[in-house]
Write a protein that holds these residues in place. Structure first.
Motif, PDB file in Angstrom:
ATOM      1  N   LEU A  86       0.804  -1.220   0.000  1.00 13.64           N
ATOM      2  CA  LEU A  86       0.000   0.000   0.000  1.00 13.64           C
ATOM      3  C   LEU A  86       0.844   1.279   0.000  1.00 13.64           C
ATOM      4  CD1 LEU A  86      -3.061  -0.974   2.229  1.00 13.64           C
ATOM      5  CD2 LEU A  86      -2.830  -1.013  -0.265  1.00 13.64           C
ATOM      6  N   PRO A  87       1.902   1.379   0.824  1.00 13.53           N
ATOM      7  CA  PRO A  87       2.766   2.562   0.710  1.00 13.53           C
ATOM      8  C   PRO A  87       3.435   2.663  -0.659  1.00 13.53           C
ATOM      9  CG  PRO A  87       3.137   1.474   2.807  1.00 13.53           C
ATOM     10  CD  PRO A  87       2.275   0.559   1.996  1.00 13.53           C
ATOM     11  N   MET A  88       3.840   1.510  -1.213  1.00 15.19           N
ATOM     12  CA  MET A  88       4.403   1.523  -2.564  1.00 15.19           C
ATOM     13  C   MET A  88       3.387   2.064  -3.566  1.00 15.19           C
ATOM     14  SD  MET A  88       6.538  -2.061  -2.965  1.00 15.19           S
ATOM     15  CE  MET A  88       7.097  -1.640  -4.645  1.00 15.19           C
ATOM     16  N   ALA A  89       2.144   1.629  -3.436  1.00 10.82           N
ATOM     17  CA  ALA A  89       1.099   2.073  -4.361  1.00 10.82           C
ATOM     18  C   ALA A  89       0.879   3.586  -4.257  1.00 10.82           C
ATOM     19  CB  ALA A  89      -0.201   1.320  -4.076  1.00 10.82           C
ATOM     20  N   ALA A 141      16.424  -5.978   7.135  1.00 11.94           N
ATOM     21  CA  ALA A 141      15.790  -5.328   8.272  1.00 11.94           C
ATOM     22  C   ALA A 141      14.610  -4.506   7.769  1.00 11.94           C
ATOM     23  CB  ALA A 141      16.801  -4.432   8.985  1.00 11.94           C
ATOM     24  N   ALA A 142      13.651  -4.282   8.668  1.00 17.65           N
ATOM     25  CA  ALA A 142      12.415  -3.615   8.267  1.00 17.65           C
ATOM     26  C   ALA A 142      12.672  -2.262   7.621  1.00 17.65           C
ATOM     27  CB  ALA A 142      11.502  -3.454   9.472  1.00 17.65           C
ATOM     28  N   GLY A 143      13.602  -1.472   8.193  1.00 18.25           N
ATOM     29  CA  GLY A 143      13.860  -0.137   7.664  1.00 18.25           C
ATOM     30  C   GLY A 143      14.347  -0.157   6.237  1.00 18.25           C
ATOM     31  N   LEU A 147      12.481   1.084   2.721  1.00 12.79           N
ATOM     32  CA  LEU A 147      13.173   2.103   1.938  1.00 12.79           C
ATOM     33  C   LEU A 147      13.356   1.637   0.489  1.00 12.79           C
ATOM     34  CD1 LEU A 147      14.699   4.753   1.657  1.00 12.79           C
ATOM     35  CD2 LEU A 147      16.769   3.569   2.453  1.00 12.79           C
ATOM     36  N   LEU A 148      13.836   0.407   0.319  1.00 15.49           N
ATOM     37  CA  LEU A 148      14.024  -0.130  -1.030  1.00 15.49           C
ATOM     38  C   LEU A 148      12.691  -0.258  -1.761  1.00 15.49           C
ATOM     39  CD1 LEU A 148      16.728  -2.876  -0.407  1.00 15.49           C
ATOM     40  CD2 LEU A 148      17.015  -0.783  -1.743  1.00 15.49           C
ATOM     41  N   ALA A 149      11.661  -0.650  -1.031  1.00 18.09           N
ATOM     42  CA  ALA A 149      10.333  -0.767  -1.640  1.00 18.09           C
ATOM     43  C   ALA A 149       9.858   0.585  -2.168  1.00 18.09           C
ATOM     44  CB  ALA A 149       9.332  -1.318  -0.622  1.00 18.09           C
ATOM     45  N   MET A 150      10.067   1.642  -1.396  1.00 19.62           N
ATOM     46  CA  MET A 150       9.611   2.961  -1.821  1.00 19.62           C
ATOM     47  C   MET A 150      10.444   3.501  -2.984  1.00 19.62           C
ATOM     48  SD  MET A 150       6.913   3.466  -0.246  1.00 19.62           S
ATOM     49  CE  MET A 150       6.650   5.115  -0.924  1.00 19.62           C
ATOM     50  N   VAL A 151      11.760   3.245  -2.955  1.00 15.37           N
ATOM     51  CA  VAL A 151      12.604   3.664  -4.073  1.00 15.37           C
ATOM     52  C   VAL A 151      12.134   2.994  -5.359  1.00 15.37           C
ATOM     53  CG1 VAL A 151      14.926   3.543  -5.064  1.00 15.37           C
ATOM     54  CG2 VAL A 151      14.629   4.226  -2.675  1.00 15.37           C
ATOM     55  N   LEU A 152      11.882   1.692  -5.277  1.00 14.03           N
ATOM     56  CA  LEU A 152      11.389   0.947  -6.439  1.00 14.03           C
ATOM     57  C   LEU A 152      10.059   1.521  -6.919  1.00 14.03           C
ATOM     58  CD1 LEU A 152      11.665  -1.542  -8.338  1.00 14.03           C
ATOM     59  CD2 LEU A 152      10.438  -2.860  -6.590  1.00 14.03           C
ATOM     60  N   ALA A 153       9.164   1.825  -5.985  1.00 14.87           N
ATOM     61  CA  ALA A 153       7.835   2.321  -6.339  1.00 14.87           C
ATOM     62  C   ALA A 153       7.898   3.659  -7.060  1.00 14.87           C
ATOM     63  CB  ALA A 153       6.972   2.447  -5.082  1.00 14.87           C
ATOM     64  N   VAL A 154       8.724   4.588  -6.569  1.00 22.72           N
ATOM     65  CA  VAL A 154       8.735   5.918  -7.177  1.00 22.72           C
ATOM     66  C   VAL A 154       9.446   5.903  -8.534  1.00 22.72           C
ATOM     67  CG1 VAL A 154       8.551   7.082  -4.948  1.00 22.72           C
ATOM     68  CG2 VAL A 154      10.810   6.660  -5.906  1.00 22.72           C
ATOM     69  N   VAL A 155      10.501   5.099  -8.652  1.00 20.61           N
ATOM     70  CA  VAL A 155      11.207   5.021  -9.931  1.00 20.61           C
ATOM     71  C   VAL A 155      10.309   4.397 -10.998  1.00 20.61           C
ATOM     72  CG1 VAL A 155      13.131   3.934 -11.161  1.00 20.61           C
ATOM     73  CG2 VAL A 155      13.518   4.987  -8.926  1.00 20.61           C
ATOM     74  N   ILE A 156       9.697   3.262 -10.661  1.00 22.78           N
ATOM     75  CA  ILE A 156       8.838   2.580 -11.636  1.00 22.78           C
ATOM     76  C   ILE A 156       7.564   3.377 -11.884  1.00 22.78           C
ATOM     77  CG2 ILE A 156       7.537   0.476 -12.124  1.00 22.78           C
ATOM     78  CD1 ILE A 156      10.535   0.124 -12.290  1.00 22.78           C
ATOM     79  N   GLY A 174      12.178  -6.360  -9.671  1.00 25.15           N
ATOM     80  CA  GLY A 174      12.668  -5.524  -8.581  1.00 25.15           C
ATOM     81  C   GLY A 174      12.283  -6.079  -7.216  1.00 25.15           C
ATOM     82  N   LEU A 175      11.066  -6.551  -7.099  1.00 21.73           N
ATOM     83  CA  LEU A 175      10.600  -7.125  -5.833  1.00 21.73           C
ATOM     84  C   LEU A 175      11.337  -8.415  -5.497  1.00 21.73           C
ATOM     85  CD1 LEU A 175       6.805  -6.410  -6.355  1.00 21.73           C
ATOM     86  CD2 LEU A 175       8.192  -5.510  -4.474  1.00 21.73           C
ATOM     87  N   ILE A 176      11.690  -9.173  -6.530  1.00 19.63           N
ATOM     88  CA  ILE A 176      12.448 -10.407  -6.309  1.00 19.63           C
ATOM     89  C   ILE A 176      13.895 -10.095  -5.944  1.00 19.63           C
ATOM     90  CG2 ILE A 176      13.388 -12.468  -7.443  1.00 19.63           C
ATOM     91  CD1 ILE A 176      10.783 -12.535  -9.106  1.00 19.63           C
ATOM     92  N   ALA A 177      14.538  -9.239  -6.744  1.00 23.61           N
ATOM     93  CA  ALA A 177      15.968  -8.974  -6.576  1.00 23.61           C
ATOM     94  C   ALA A 177      16.260  -8.124  -5.343  1.00 23.61           C
ATOM     95  CB  ALA A 177      16.523  -8.297  -7.827  1.00 23.61           C
ATOM     96  N   LEU A 178      15.431  -7.121  -5.080  1.00 22.96           N
ATOM     97  CA  LEU A 178      15.713  -6.191  -3.992  1.00 22.96           C
ATOM     98  C   LEU A 178      15.094  -6.610  -2.656  1.00 22.96           C
ATOM     99  CD1 LEU A 178      15.231  -2.750  -5.811  1.00 22.96           C
ATOM    100  CD2 LEU A 178      17.368  -3.969  -5.342  1.00 22.96           C
ATOM    101  N   LEU A 179      13.887  -7.176  -2.728  1.00 18.87           N
ATOM    102  CA  LEU A 179      13.173  -7.488  -1.482  1.00 18.87           C
ATOM    103  C   LEU A 179      13.107  -8.977  -1.175  1.00 18.87           C
ATOM    104  CD1 LEU A 179      10.204  -4.944  -1.663  1.00 18.87           C
ATOM    105  CD2 LEU A 179      12.513  -4.623  -0.781  1.00 18.87           C
ATOM    106  N   GLY A 180      13.542  -9.827  -2.109  1.00 19.45           N
ATOM    107  CA  GLY A 180      13.592 -11.255  -1.829  1.00 19.45           C
ATOM    108  C   GLY A 180      12.280 -11.985  -1.963  1.00 19.45           C
ATOM    109  N   TYR A 181      11.305 -11.425  -2.686  1.00 20.30           N
ATOM    110  CA  TYR A 181      10.018 -12.091  -2.856  1.00 20.30           C
ATOM    111  C   TYR A 181      10.157 -13.268  -3.820  1.00 20.30           C
ATOM    112  CZ  TYR A 181       7.422  -8.220  -0.652  1.00 20.30           C
ATOM    113  OH  TYR A 181       6.931  -7.301   0.226  1.00 20.30           O
ATOM    114  N   ASP A 182       9.233 -14.228  -3.737  1.00 21.24           N
ATOM    115  CA  ASP A 182       9.128 -15.235  -4.780  1.00 21.24           C
ATOM    116  C   ASP A 182       8.279 -14.670  -5.922  1.00 21.24           C
ATOM    117  OD1 ASP A 182       6.361 -15.602  -4.177  1.00 21.24           O
ATOM    118  OD2 ASP A 182       6.869 -17.080  -2.651  1.00 21.24           O
TER     119      ASP A 182
END
Length: 266
Positions: A86-89, A141-143, A147-156, A174-182
């Motif tokens: 939601l913050p990314m959105a 870590a959560a912080g 932070l990486l999630a928001m950077v990805l969101a604003v750039v994309i 980006g979500l896979i490489a930066l945040l480790g999602y499947d």
């Protein structure tokens, strides 16, 4: 006043059928791994008989229907992390609105070579690492995660407002490489963010009168059907299915944008 024509006056029945098929296919591809604009936008330009700005705006309206449908389906069945999504959105919405406002001034021929190189790198890494995206590996870590999630969101988000092709694909990798999602949960989160970027760009295009609202709604219904089917298939078949579709779409994006780059240089 917003244009409410159902279709452009010179649009034939065959052209409308091609647009509907393209919208359905775009919805399916976009729901699985992103990149539906690769199908829908060129067809709007080639057979829709409209200006580039009309095609871009109408594509966004049709895409909103599909991304909201697949986002809802993923949310109900894959349970993405809403504290991240939601913050990314929200950030992506704002930057997509800003990106759309400069879309007519920023030369696409400068950006496209960078996109092609990035896609080649993404496709090579994904093909060379079969386990990439198979399992979630969120260790940050959560912080730094947020932070990486928001950077990805604003750039994309900004990129989607300016150009758009491959937005969902870039979000997934980006979500896979930066945040480790499947792949599954990356696709689920990407749909929520992508719905916001489409809405942000549309918030700019609608008041300009560039959107063919009637045609966009009709194509949006076809997009919904494709998005619903695609998201259900992705959830049922899992990460490996999404990974294969991802590689196919990334390769198609490389070819499509590569042709544009060569044409611009010629």
């Amino acid at each position: 006043m917003l244009p409410l024509d159902l279709v452009p006056a010179d649009l034939s029945g065959l052209a409308l059928l091609l647009l509907l098929v393209a919208a359905f296919a775009a919805g399916w591809v976009d729901a699985v791994v992103g990149g539906g604009g690769l199908i829908q936008l060129p067809v709007l330009l080639l057979v829709g008989g409209m200006t580039p700005l009309q095609a871009l705006g109408t594509n966004k309206l049709a895409s909103v229907f599909g991304t909201l449908t697949s986002a809802t389906t993923y949310f109900r069945r894959a349970r993405p992390a809403v504290r991240t999504a939601l913050p990314m959105a929200a950030g992506a919405f704002v930057l997509a609105l800003a990106g759309a406002s400069v879309a007519s001034r920023l030369p696409a021929e400068v950006i496209k070579p960078v996109i092609v190189l990035a896609l080649v790198a993404v496709a090579v890494v994904t093909a060379a690492r079969p386990s990439l995206g198979d399992l979630a590996r969120t260790r940050r870590a959560a912080g730094s995660h947020y932070l990486l999630a928001m950077v990805l969101a604003v750039v994309i988000g900004f990129y989607d407002g300016v150009l758009g092709p491959g937005t969902g694909t870039f979000l997934v990798i980006g979500l896979i490489a930066l945040l480790g999602y499947d792949f599954l949960h990356a696709s689920a989160t990407a749909k929520i963010v992508n719905a916001a970027t489409n809405l942000g760009a549309l918030a700019f295009f609608l008041p300009t009168g560039a959107v063919l609202v009637g045609l966009g709604v009709v194509l949006g219904l076809a997009n919904v059907a494709g998005a619903y089917l695609g998201s259900r298939m992705a959830i049922a078949k899992g990460n490996r299915f999404i990974r294969v579709v991802f590689l196919v779409v990334a390769t198609a994006l490389i070819v499509r944008l590569g042709v544009d780059v060569v044409r611009d240089l010629a």
